[in-house]
Design an enzyme around this catalytic site. Structure first.
Site, mmCIF file in Angstrom:
data_model
loop_
_atom_site.group_PDB
_atom_site.id
_atom_site.type_symbol
_atom_site.label_atom_id
_atom_site.label_comp_id
_atom_site.label_asym_id
_atom_site.label_seq_id
_atom_site.Cartn_x
_atom_site.Cartn_y
_atom_site.Cartn_z
ATOM 1 N N LYS A 51 11.156 37.541 -7.034
ATOM 2 C CA LYS A 51 10.915 36.599 -8.120
ATOM 3 C C LYS A 51 9.636 36.978 -8.880
ATOM 4 O O LYS A 51 9.611 38.005 -9.523
ATOM 5 C CB LYS A 51 10.888 35.178 -7.561
ATOM 6 C CG LYS A 51 12.053 34.875 -6.601
ATOM 7 C CD LYS A 51 13.417 34.953 -7.262
ATOM 8 C CE LYS A 51 14.565 35.009 -6.251
ATOM 9 N NZ LYS A 51 14.581 33.965 -5.233
ATOM 10 N N ASP A 64 7.157 28.392 1.932
ATOM 11 C CA ASP A 64 7.773 29.306 0.980
ATOM 12 C C ASP A 64 7.057 29.072 -0.353
ATOM 13 O O ASP A 64 7.226 28.038 -0.990
ATOM 14 C CB ASP A 64 9.274 28.991 0.877
ATOM 15 C CG ASP A 64 10.008 29.965 -0.036
ATOM 16 O OD1 ASP A 64 9.375 30.497 -0.960
ATOM 17 O OD2 ASP A 64 11.220 30.159 0.162
ATOM 18 N N TYR A 72 15.274 26.136 -0.622
ATOM 19 C CA TYR A 72 16.071 27.197 -1.247
ATOM 20 C C TYR A 72 17.420 27.292 -0.509
ATOM 21 O O TYR A 72 17.459 27.247 0.727
ATOM 22 C CB TYR A 72 15.298 28.511 -1.157
ATOM 23 C CG TYR A 72 16.082 29.697 -1.622
ATOM 24 C CD1 TYR A 72 16.342 29.891 -2.962
ATOM 25 C CD2 TYR A 72 16.570 30.620 -0.704
ATOM 26 C CE1 TYR A 72 17.070 30.986 -3.390
ATOM 27 C CE2 TYR A 72 17.303 31.718 -1.122
ATOM 28 C CZ TYR A 72 17.552 31.893 -2.461
ATOM 29 O OH TYR A 72 18.276 32.970 -2.870
ATOM 30 N N ARG A 128 10.410 51.719 9.179
ATOM 31 C CA ARG A 128 10.780 50.471 9.858
ATOM 32 C C ARG A 128 9.637 49.903 10.699
ATOM 33 O O ARG A 128 9.724 48.777 11.181
ATOM 34 C CB ARG A 128 12.040 50.675 10.720
ATOM 35 C CG ARG A 128 12.552 49.386 11.340
ATOM 36 C CD ARG A 128 13.929 49.530 11.948
ATOM 37 N NE ARG A 128 14.059 50.699 12.794
ATOM 38 C CZ ARG A 128 13.564 50.811 14.025
ATOM 39 N NH1 ARG A 128 12.910 49.808 14.574
ATOM 40 N NH2 ARG A 128 13.719 51.913 14.712
HETATM 41 C C1 LIG Z 1 15.103 33.786 -3.976
HETATM 42 C C2 LIG Z 1 14.392 32.918 -3.023
HETATM 43 C C3 LIG Z 1 14.392 33.188 -1.639
HETATM 44 C C4 LIG Z 1 15.173 34.338 -1.043
HETATM 45 O O1 LIG Z 1 14.735 35.546 -1.517
HETATM 46 P P1 LIG Z 1 15.666 36.868 -1.614
HETATM 47 O O2 LIG Z 1 14.724 37.881 -2.139
HETATM 48 O O3 LIG Z 1 16.803 36.541 -2.514
HETATM 49 O O4 LIG Z 1 16.145 37.152 -0.233
HETATM 50 C C5 LIG Z 1 13.673 32.354 -0.814
HETATM 51 N N1 LIG Z 1 13.015 31.285 -1.304
HETATM 52 C C6 LIG Z 1 12.999 30.984 -2.606
HETATM 53 C C7 LIG Z 1 12.247 29.796 -3.072
HETATM 54 C C8 LIG Z 1 13.686 31.787 -3.511
HETATM 55 O O5 LIG Z 1 13.681 31.473 -4.808
#
Ligand SMILES: *Cc1c(COP(=O)(O)O)cnc(C)c1O
Length: 392
Positions: A199, A174, A102, A48
């Site tokens: 992703k 992001d 998102y 952690r």
């Molecule tokens: C999936 C996604 C998230 C969140 O990610 P998790 O791993 O599901 O918590 C944030 N931003 C974008 C653009 C995403 O596609």
């Protein structure tokens, strides 16, 4: 190894690799310990605290991929997003957020921020002036996502950075949809880069993880909150993610090529009303995308002509599976209205151009001929089930 001199696939494969001194194995040893001796009091290792050997190794790889000084890995993309935003915002502060984020990020902000006294405003457009228009005395952070979900709108990185610098704001992005292969926002002056590693970094639909990359100073600030919030990633998953990232450059290159092929294919089909892909010269933001992206990514969206049943179309696909999430080696489709953006009111969705017939397409690494054949057979299927004239 001087990571600046090396090619992207070399970085993906080698940076941050742990040495197996005992057996000289080819891959990083996996250290699952949650307890380490503290004879060296300077380094108290603990999962952690984000500083186990595997966590540290992978953080180096992610920092190198994003041209950052430092990085942290989290248990999910949302853990990275929430912890990083909260690290820079306190009660009384204001954050400007890009319209169309998102769905999970949108929910975090609209459901949680007011509880903590954090003010927020969503922009009405994507241009730098739309961000400047929302500026307040107490604005601290400017938050963007480009390409955005699900319409693949592109935000001008240089324009946003100009405004952030002018008013002393921290800029956050992001970068999930682009992946570090296609876009490195730090090169344009963005301060903090976030990823859902679930992703493209993971890429095989079997890992949930997140990451943030930034300066050493900002990462230190995020780390302080991160160890209190406790959103670290298990070392086993860290190890799997390291393995996945080794092939990210190859996967994303194939996905970029396939997505462009599929965008052109869909664009030429009479049954499709609109295709949204930043790699098409017809996309409204194609010029900005060309300026700031090295590849246009594996994500696109399209709308069937209104007389065709989008839901039936998705059910009629055989190879391409309707599925939550994205960016795996397998192609998937999803209806944003029914899934990622379901919690928004229909008015908000319509305002953002997200129609019920919109289909988001995460293009995988299959041969494009097979994907085309699948789409063609699904269209034929729904047209014979729904024999309405196609001339409207
Ligand atoms: C999936 C996604 C998230 C969140 O990610 P998790 O791993 O599901 O918590 C944030 N931003 C974008 C653009 C995403 O596609």
């Amino acid at each position: 190894m001087n990571k600046k001199d090396k090619g992207i696939n070399t970085i993906c494969t080698h940076v941050g690799q742990l040495e197996d001194k005992q057996y000289k194995g080819a891959v990083s040893p996996l250290y699952m310990s949650s307890s380490y001796a503290f004879d060296d009091v300077a380094v108290k290792r603990y999962p952690r605290y984000f500083n186990t050997p595997n966590q540290e190794g992978l953080s180096k790889k992610i920092a190198a991929l994003e041209h950052a000084e430092s990085a942290l890995i989290f248990g999910s993309g949302m853990a990275a997003v929430s912890t990083s935003l909260m690290a820079f915002l306190r009660a009384g502060d204001h954050v400007i957020l890009q319209q169309t984020l998102y769905g999970g990020t949108y929910n975090l902000i609209t459901e949680e921020f007011s509880k903590y006294g954090i003010e927020y405003t969503f922009t009405e457009g994507w241009e730098p002036k739309d961000f400047e228009a929302k500026l307040k005395e107490n604005t601290k952070v400017i938050y963007i996502e480009t390409p955005s979900n699900p319409l693949l709108t592109i935000t001008d990185l240089e324009g946003v950075v100009r405004i952030a610098k002018k008013y002393g704001l921290i800029s956050m992005i992001d970068n999930t949809f682009a992946s570090p292969i296609n876009q490195n926002p730090i090169d344009f002056g963005i301060d903090v880069v976030l990823h859902s590693a679930t992703k493209y970094m993971g890429g095989h639909s079997d890992i949930c993880a997140g990451a943030v990359a930034s300066t050493a100073e900002y990462i230190e600030q995020i780390f302080h909150l991160a160890k209190n919030f406790g959103g670290s990633l298990s070392d086993y998953t860290v190890w799997l993610l390291e393995r996945s990232i080794k092939t990210m450059g190859l996967r994303v290159k194939a996905q970029n090529e396939n997505a462009l092929t599929m965008a052109n294919f869909l664009n030429d089909l009479g049954d499709i009303a609109t295709v949204y892909y930043p790699g098409l010269s017809s996309h409204k933001d194609h010029d900005i995308a060309k300026k700031q992206m090295k590849g246009f990514g594996g994500m696109l969206s399209f709308e069937l002509k209104p007389h065709l049943d989008a839901s039936l179309f998705q059910k009629s696909l055989k190879l391409i599976k309707p599925s939550m999430s994205l960016a795996g080696v397998e192609s998937t489709v999803l209806s944003p209205t029914q899934t990622s953006h379901a919690l928004m009111t229909p008015e908000v969705r319509v305002g953002q151009g997200i129609s019920d017939g919109l289909i988001r397409f995460s293009v995988g690494i299959e041969e494009p001929e097979d994907l085309m054949e699948d789409i063609e057979q699904a269209l034929t299927h729904i047209k014979t089930k729904n024999p309405i004239s196609a001339d409207n």
